[in-house]
Scaffold this motif. Sequence first.
Motif, mmCIF file in Angstrom:
data_model
loop_
_atom_site.group_PDB
_atom_site.id
_atom_site.type_symbol
_atom_site.label_atom_id
_atom_site.label_comp_id
_atom_site.label_asym_id
_atom_site.label_seq_id
_atom_site.Cartn_x
_atom_site.Cartn_y
_atom_site.Cartn_z
ATOM 1 N N ALA A 1 0.865 -1.183 0.000
ATOM 2 C CA ALA A 1 0.000 0.000 0.000
ATOM 3 C C ALA A 1 0.903 1.235 0.000
ATOM 4 N N MET A 2 0.538 2.217 -0.817
ATOM 5 C CA MET A 2 1.327 3.455 -0.893
ATOM 6 C C MET A 2 0.371 4.612 -0.598
ATOM 7 N N ILE A 3 0.604 5.253 0.539
ATOM 8 C CA ILE A 3 -0.370 6.227 1.034
ATOM 9 C C ILE A 3 0.330 7.541 1.382
ATOM 10 N N ASP A 4 -0.134 8.631 0.782
ATOM 11 C CA ASP A 4 0.378 9.949 1.171
ATOM 12 C C ASP A 4 -0.198 10.308 2.535
ATOM 13 N N VAL A 5 0.683 10.763 3.428
ATOM 14 C CA VAL A 5 0.254 11.116 4.791
ATOM 15 C C VAL A 5 0.648 12.579 5.048
ATOM 16 N N PHE A 6 -0.285 13.368 5.596
ATOM 17 C CA PHE A 6 0.000 14.784 5.841
ATOM 18 C C PHE A 6 0.951 14.924 7.034
ATOM 19 N N ASN A 7 1.979 15.767 6.836
ATOM 20 C CA ASN A 7 3.059 15.920 7.798
ATOM 21 C C ASN A 7 2.753 17.080 8.764
ATOM 22 N N PRO A 8 2.508 16.806 10.048
ATOM 23 C CA PRO A 8 2.079 17.860 10.975
ATOM 24 C C PRO A 8 3.084 18.997 11.123
ATOM 25 N N LEU A 9 4.381 18.704 10.992
ATOM 26 C CA LEU A 9 5.385 19.753 11.247
ATOM 27 C C LEU A 9 5.248 20.893 10.239
ATOM 28 N N VAL A 10 4.995 20.548 8.988
ATOM 29 C CA VAL A 10 4.904 21.581 7.952
ATOM 30 C C VAL A 10 3.554 22.303 8.031
ATOM 31 N N TRP A 11 2.471 21.555 8.264
ATOM 32 C CA TRP A 11 1.158 22.203 8.375
ATOM 33 C C TRP A 11 1.117 23.152 9.577
ATOM 34 N N ALA A 12 1.761 22.760 10.687
ATOM 35 C CA ALA A 12 1.773 23.631 11.875
ATOM 36 C C ALA A 12 2.497 24.941 11.561
ATOM 37 N N ALA A 13 3.570 24.856 10.784
ATOM 38 C CA ALA A 13 4.340 26.067 10.450
ATOM 39 C C ALA A 13 3.521 27.000 9.545
ATOM 40 N N GLY B 1 -5.137 26.899 9.019
ATOM 41 C CA GLY B 1 -5.112 26.857 10.478
ATOM 42 C C GLY B 1 -4.570 25.500 10.914
ATOM 43 N N PHE B 2 -4.100 25.427 12.151
ATOM 44 C CA PHE B 2 -3.623 24.121 12.651
ATOM 45 C C PHE B 2 -4.006 23.973 14.108
ATOM 46 N N ASP B 3 -4.628 22.840 14.445
ATOM 47 C CA ASP B 3 -5.013 22.543 15.818
ATOM 48 C C ASP B 3 -3.958 21.600 16.410
ATOM 49 N N PRO B 4 -3.111 22.109 17.336
ATOM 50 C CA PRO B 4 -2.003 21.283 17.834
ATOM 51 C C PRO B 4 -2.447 20.204 18.812
ATOM 52 N N ALA C 1 15.383 3.623 11.548
ATOM 53 C CA ALA C 1 16.682 4.272 11.779
ATOM 54 C C ALA C 1 16.482 5.635 12.452
ATOM 55 N N VAL C 2 17.606 6.310 12.805
ATOM 56 C CA VAL C 2 17.534 7.633 13.434
ATOM 57 C C VAL C 2 17.606 8.700 12.333
ATOM 58 N N HIS C 3 16.747 9.735 12.421
ATOM 59 C CA HIS C 3 16.703 10.752 11.355
ATOM 60 C C HIS C 3 16.746 12.167 11.934
ATOM 61 N N THR C 4 17.491 12.356 13.002
ATOM 62 C CA THR C 4 17.569 13.683 13.637
ATOM 63 C C THR C 4 18.004 14.735 12.598
ATOM 64 N N GLY C 5 17.271 15.836 12.527
ATOM 65 C CA GLY C 5 17.632 16.927 11.613
ATOM 66 C C GLY C 5 17.262 16.679 10.160
ATOM 67 N N HIS C 6 16.391 15.721 9.903
ATOM 68 C CA HIS C 6 16.024 15.405 8.514
ATOM 69 C C HIS C 6 15.128 16.515 7.947
ATOM 70 N N LEU C 7 15.739 17.447 7.183
ATOM 71 C CA LEU C 7 15.018 18.651 6.751
ATOM 72 C C LEU C 7 13.799 18.381 5.874
ATOM 73 N N PRO C 8 13.840 17.399 4.966
ATOM 74 C CA PRO C 8 12.627 17.171 4.163
ATOM 75 C C PRO C 8 11.402 16.946 5.046
ATOM 76 N N LEU C 9 11.549 16.225 6.159
ATOM 77 C CA LEU C 9 10.394 15.999 7.039
ATOM 78 C C LEU C 9 10.184 17.144 8.022
ATOM 79 N N LEU C 10 11.270 17.794 8.452
ATOM 80 C CA LEU C 10 11.120 18.879 9.428
ATOM 81 C C LEU C 10 10.497 20.119 8.806
ATOM 82 N N GLU C 11 10.828 20.379 7.531
ATOM 83 C CA GLU C 11 10.450 21.699 6.978
ATOM 84 C C GLU C 11 9.870 21.689 5.579
#
Length: 258
Positions: free
Chosen positions: A140-152, A177-180, A236-246
Amino acid sequence: MDWVKDFYEGSVRWWGEAESVIGERDRRRVALLHRLLGDAPKTILDLGCGSATTAAAFAQAGHRVVGVDLVDRSGFTAPLIAQAVPGALRVLQADFYEVDLGERFDVVTYWNGFGIGDDRDQRRLLRRIAAEWLTEEGTAMIDVFNPLVWAAWHGDVEHRPAIPEAGYHHDLFERNGFDPVSNRAELTWADAADAEERFTQYLRCYSPADLRLLLETTGLRLHRIVAGEEPLDPAAVHTGHLPLLEEHYEYLAVLKPD
Ligand SMILES: C[S@@+](CC[C@H](N)C(=O)[O-])C[C@H]1O[C@@H](n2cnc3c(N)ncnc32)[C@H](O)[C@@H]1O
């Protein structure tokens, strides 16, 4: 989910024509699936297929596709079906919570729509994908909305002027708008020329960690994430992964049966 049918019927009036031709986004989705799963012909179920341009691009690439959407867009989908190899593209107007398809598929896709309901609704859909529609070896291939970008984007207002030559006939304003607390994006669209034409869309966003929790008991597991070019190993660990952070307001979740 009372808003869903009204919103998407309104969106057909606003964007239907513009979104009825196969474009770059559809071809990118085909290329991505080929990169992840190979290009051998597959059977594909495309949930919430909209005007079925992505489904048609997959049919052109040699796959057999069934698209399902709640809203009648037959005026736009009929030419795409007529241009496809006979039997390669079928589009059903149906609710994916209710529809009985009676067949399984190598791939189930849901592009740019997952999160329209609440957690219970999303789980119900994921369970149907696992129990009724995917083959044992399926993906299954599903697009999922990323909260970090919508919140910004909270508080942003965008003016989307009409571009008649591209099929956009309405002058629109989009307010973000974003409801945290509920992790939900709330987008209000308004037609500048008609105060009655105003719709709000609610999109539940899931971080990859939230998505893993949501997947528990559904029969599906998170295999890969794609945000940007390279597939990520979710373990795995992805600290600072900009594509997902921003950068990406949605990421692709690649799911496998448990
Ligand atoms: C944001 S649009 C995405 C359309 C298309 N997948 C794309 O990427 O262009 C979400 C679509 O899901 C459809 N949809 C929402 N709820 C649905 C349901 N319960 N059953 C079938 N389709 C649904 C809507 O009508 C809409 O066309």
